[in-house]
Design a protein around this motif. Structure first.
Motif, PDB file in Angstrom:
ATOM      1  N   PHE B 154     -12.712  -2.786  20.272  1.00  0.00           N
ATOM      2  CA  PHE B 154     -11.889  -1.628  20.599  1.00  0.00           C
ATOM      3  C   PHE B 154     -12.607  -0.332  20.225  1.00  0.00           C
ATOM      4  O   PHE B 154     -13.472  -0.305  19.353  1.00  0.00           O
ATOM      5  CB  PHE B 154     -10.553  -1.702  19.870  1.00  0.00           C
ATOM      6  CG  PHE B 154      -9.644  -2.776  20.380  1.00  0.00           C
ATOM      7  CD1 PHE B 154      -9.964  -3.495  21.533  1.00  0.00           C
ATOM      8  CD2 PHE B 154      -8.466  -3.080  19.727  1.00  0.00           C
ATOM      9  CE1 PHE B 154      -9.118  -4.503  22.017  1.00  0.00           C
ATOM     10  CE2 PHE B 154      -7.621  -4.074  20.196  1.00  0.00           C
ATOM     11  CZ  PHE B 154      -7.945  -4.780  21.330  1.00  0.00           C
ATOM     12  N   SER B 155     -12.204   0.724  20.901  1.00  0.00           N
ATOM     13  CA  SER B 155     -12.807   2.030  20.689  1.00  0.00           C
ATOM     14  C   SER B 155     -12.546   2.542  19.270  1.00  0.00           C
ATOM     15  O   SER B 155     -11.487   2.304  18.688  1.00  0.00           O
ATOM     16  CB  SER B 155     -12.226   3.016  21.707  1.00  0.00           C
ATOM     17  OG  SER B 155     -12.501   4.338  21.328  1.00  0.00           O
ATOM     18  N   ARG B 176      -7.467  -2.271  25.444  1.00  0.00           N
ATOM     19  CA  ARG B 176      -8.721  -2.493  26.155  1.00  0.00           C
ATOM     20  C   ARG B 176      -8.771  -1.740  27.479  1.00  0.00           C
ATOM     21  O   ARG B 176      -9.793  -1.155  27.837  1.00  0.00           O
ATOM     22  CB  ARG B 176      -8.887  -4.005  26.392  1.00  0.00           C
ATOM     23  CG  ARG B 176     -10.310  -4.427  26.602  1.00  0.00           C
ATOM     24  CD  ARG B 176     -11.167  -4.039  25.401  1.00  0.00           C
ATOM     25  NE  ARG B 176     -12.591  -4.061  25.717  1.00  0.00           N
ATOM     26  CZ  ARG B 176     -13.205  -3.136  26.443  1.00  0.00           C
ATOM     27  NH1 ARG B 176     -12.535  -2.107  26.919  1.00  0.00           N
ATOM     28  NH2 ARG B 176     -14.496  -3.210  26.684  1.00  0.00           N
ATOM     29  N   GLN B 179      -9.064   2.007  26.878  1.00  0.00           N
ATOM     30  CA  GLN B 179     -10.441   2.339  26.523  1.00  0.00           C
ATOM     31  C   GLN B 179     -11.308   2.519  27.775  1.00  0.00           C
ATOM     32  O   GLN B 179     -12.083   3.469  27.886  1.00  0.00           O
ATOM     33  CB  GLN B 179     -10.968   1.187  25.669  1.00  0.00           C
ATOM     34  CG  GLN B 179     -12.375   1.360  25.174  1.00  0.00           C
ATOM     35  CD  GLN B 179     -12.723   0.242  24.190  1.00  0.00           C
ATOM     36  OE1 GLN B 179     -11.841  -0.467  23.715  1.00  0.00           O
ATOM     37  NE2 GLN B 179     -13.991   0.095  23.895  1.00  0.00           N
ATOM     38  N   HIS B 184      -7.262   7.479  24.875  1.00  0.00           N
ATOM     39  CA  HIS B 184      -7.529   7.226  23.462  1.00  0.00           C
ATOM     40  C   HIS B 184      -6.225   7.236  22.678  1.00  0.00           C
ATOM     41  O   HIS B 184      -5.288   7.941  23.023  1.00  0.00           O
ATOM     42  CB  HIS B 184      -8.510   8.263  22.920  1.00  0.00           C
ATOM     43  CG  HIS B 184      -9.833   8.227  23.645  1.00  0.00           C
ATOM     44  ND1 HIS B 184     -10.725   7.197  23.489  1.00  0.00           N
ATOM     45  CD2 HIS B 184     -10.383   9.067  24.549  1.00  0.00           C
ATOM     46  CE1 HIS B 184     -11.783   7.409  24.257  1.00  0.00           C
ATOM     47  NE2 HIS B 184     -11.598   8.545  24.912  1.00  0.00           N
TER      48      HIS B 184
END
Lengths: 469, 469
Positions: B154-155, B176, B179, B184
């Motif tokens: 994940f980010s 997901r 992202q 965000h």
């Protein structure tokens, strides 16, 4: 002119063609069509006509239709509207069977264009030939390899789906998307303004065409509502008709008029018309192709009782919601199935019910196969759905593991004789991560080849199953 | 327990964690969570607890919570339900702030599980800590780098979207997919059965959280309807709330019960509740993300008047139909815009109107830029949409040409200050032809970075614009 099967058949299965307005310039419609048609490999002579060229794309160019060595069955006109009349006169002189008129600038463009269109019709009547168009992209026929605009890379494998469309762009999109999804066509006809051959004629033709098993249609409006409804009724009594009708919203009726100069008709009239026939109403190219896919792999009326399976509770709850709203049933498992699945899945975190939560995206392969086999065999459901998100599954099983999952589903489909549907999607679609997409497409191809329908979301799967029931 | 901002804040922003049930086995939830959490790089000590291991993934393992050198803020329980009670007792003894309970086997599993759940609640009350779950995937927070299951990639870039979900799988899918789409998050909380901290608490929390600008939620049902509706009203008065509510269909209420043991409530009650608030109702993960994208790039209530442009008449007619049904307007062009566009597009086969048919998928770049600039400046429309099918455009313009198209749209968006939306899709999706998909993803990234919203179909674009209005 009245409906004549042989006339339309002669046009769609033309054995020689001429392109008036053929060009070396790939940015002109005449250039695109010439290049595409040559690449497609038409099964007969292709005469290229342009008085300003000696040679086009390596082929001899003729100054006009009169100088061709033989009269072609079919003439494509790809020159501006106002210069098309003299070509039509020559078509009459040469005794061609049909003309595809690509250019816009007729009824949809206002009064002057409407008058021009009347002239077109008069010349066709006098000359004894039929017209497709104007303001269209033409004909795609994988048998004799006619192609429509831009049509440069269409499939040459024939199938049993016919599609007719007032929009040229959508015709080519349906051809291209169908090709990617393993939907093969008997023919696609973009007929634009439909000045002569119109939706009613094409519906009648495809209803009787033995090579067509399913008819799809994109319609903005029709001029002769009675004739259209009669043709629709006739066609839908022979084979499923998947109808995408726009122009129902008041706001879009103006857009319809300026696109193909048709009258859209009120939503009430259309809805009533559909109720009287066995037509499947679909909306949007994705839904149209979903329905064509469902007809191909599940057939007409596969049954409304579905068994939903996958790794997770949320996907099942969502599926149950969608199914309920779409009029599908998710009945409790048959007692015997429940017992066998409980034995197989044991304490693996699974919830044995319908929807069936296998507890994890993927199971060990033998356990997965046993589970799917029992689920497909469940006596009180008609269709088995398995849901898989690529991104995490790919990490768990790897590429080969996923192809084995596809193999299990095709085996289960074959052995059970019951429709199996896979919902297959990837949640990760970053620019630098194309691998899941590649594997997904390979899986989809494998599944579609073996009769397992694949949809990119539960919503679309359930909607398609509901529509073919 | 009553709502307490600081308690939830302390859990979501935990500075030390313990994973009870940490494992070396990547196929166990405990193994997945451990590996993901270590890869995510949590900003503080991660204590791994498993009495049967000395070391897990290269880190020291502790036999129980009592042997940790300090009490962790947050404890993850990833062992079976029936063994979780003794861990909760230890949580009370150590004075932790909160516990995320991953395992299933509580209320959703029947009477015995429901009794177990009551015990959990009692122990939390006695121990003075709060609980997220059970039957959940936990918390994702890019700030302190907490991650939920399976959550391996994940980010780590925080944003302003909060998401709460009864489904664990959907939480991770939203993380997901978001992202990939440049959405965000401030945090995502999968809260499962919601035995303690529930939807109402999380709504209240995110309503007050200064780092959250938009709240999304996936809900199956709630136990205390009054408290939930009050929280929803409070949240929606502060910021947009995108609500995906399943369980409306009678058939899905059983699925909801066996998934998270909630009561779904009738469709009438929910619809009435939504009418009283400023909630955006969305359905399905794609639609939820479309709305989040629209809120990000178009804002709340960008206006209902759209200008639709693209190369073709069918796409405009279809858009007009969709817009009409969705309650958006496609007003005729302002007279000045009409005149300027007619000058620019001249006799290029274009139809100057709204929808605007530019006559070919792509124009020469300066002509395209002038056209888009005038279209964006049209005084009586609020949003400009440009539609492009990749497959043919890629052939016409090549990769770099398409990136230039994206640059034109971002410039127009910037200069006009008006929302610009691109509808971008590929009709060819053959396994051996990934190039268009690669270029499409690159274009989308470029556009999303610069504030142009990108949707994969006109249907989804129009639906998203309608929903944020």
């Amino acid at each position: 002119m009245g409906f004549d099967f042989a006339q339309i058949d002669g046009i769609l299965n033309a054995r020689s063609i001429a392109i008036v307005g053929a060009s070396n310039n790939p940015l002109k419609f005449g250039g695109m069509l010439t290049a595409s048609q040559l690449a497609m490999g038409f099964a007969g002579p292709v005469y290229l006509v342009n008085p300003n060229e000696e040679e086009i794309l390596g082929h001899k160019a003729y100054p006009d239709l009169l100088s061709l060595p033989e009269p072609p069955d079919l003439v494509y006109i790809v020159i501006p509207a106002d210069r098309s009349l003299e070509v039509l006169e020559q078509c009459g002189q040469r005794g061609v069977k049909g003309v595809v008129m690509i250019p816009a600038g007729f009824r949809e463009a206002g009064e002057e264009g409407a008058a021009l269109e009347q002239e077109v019709l008069r010349l066709a009547g006098e000359g004894g030939f039929r017209i497709i168009g104007p303001n269209c992209f033409g004909i795609y026929n994988p048998r004799n390899r006619l192609t429509l605009l831009p049509g440069y890379d269409f499939s040459t494998s024939p199938g049993d789906v016919a599609f007719l469309s007032q929009s040229g762009g959508l015709s080519s999109h349906v051809a291209r998307l169908g090709q990617s999804l393993g939907i093969h066509f008997s023919a696609i006809v973009s007929y634009g303004n439909g000045v002569d051959i119109d939706a009613a004629d094409l519906l009648r033709y495809f209803a009787r065409d033995p090579q067509t098993g399913v008819i799809g249609a994109y319609l903005e409006g029709v001029r002769n509502g009675r004739a259209f409804l009669d043709a629709l009724k006739e066609a839908a009594s022979q084979k499923p008709v998947v109808l995408w009708k726009v122009g129902k919203a008041a706001s879009s009726q103006q857009a319809v008029m300026s696109h193909t100069g048709s009258l859209a008709g009120s939503v009430e009239i259309w809805e009533a018309a559909f109720r009287q026939t066995r037509v499947i109403q679909a909306s949007g190219i994705d839904e149209v192709c979903d329905v064509l896919l469902a007809l191909r792999h599940l057939g007409w009326r596969p049954g409304r009782r579905i068994l939903v399976s996958g790794g997770g509770g949320g996907l099942g709850t969502n599926a149950a919601d969608l199914a309920g709203l779409a009029g599908l049933d998710i009945p409790p498992l048959n007692e015997g199935t429940d017992r066998k699945l409980t034995e197989i899945l044991g304490r693996a975190g699974a919830v044995v019910s319908n929807p069936l939560d296998i507890g994890t995206p993927l199971l060990p392969l033998p356990m997965f196969e046993a589970t799917m086999r029992e689920a497909a065999a469940n006596p009180n459901t008609d269709v088995l759905i398995f849901d898989l998100a690529m991104n995490f599954a790919m990490r768990m099983a790897g590429e080969e593991g996923l192809y084995q999952v596809a193999d299990v589903l095709t085996r289960v489909r074959e052995e059970s004789g019951k429709p199996v549907v896979m919902v297959l999607y990837s949640r990760a679609c970053d620019p630098d991560d194309l691998e899941p997409e590649r594997v997904l497409r390979n899986m989809r191809s494998k599944l579609l080849e073996k009769g397992v329908a694949v949809f990119p979301s539960m919503r679309r799967a359930i909607r398609a199953i509901a529509l073919v029931n």
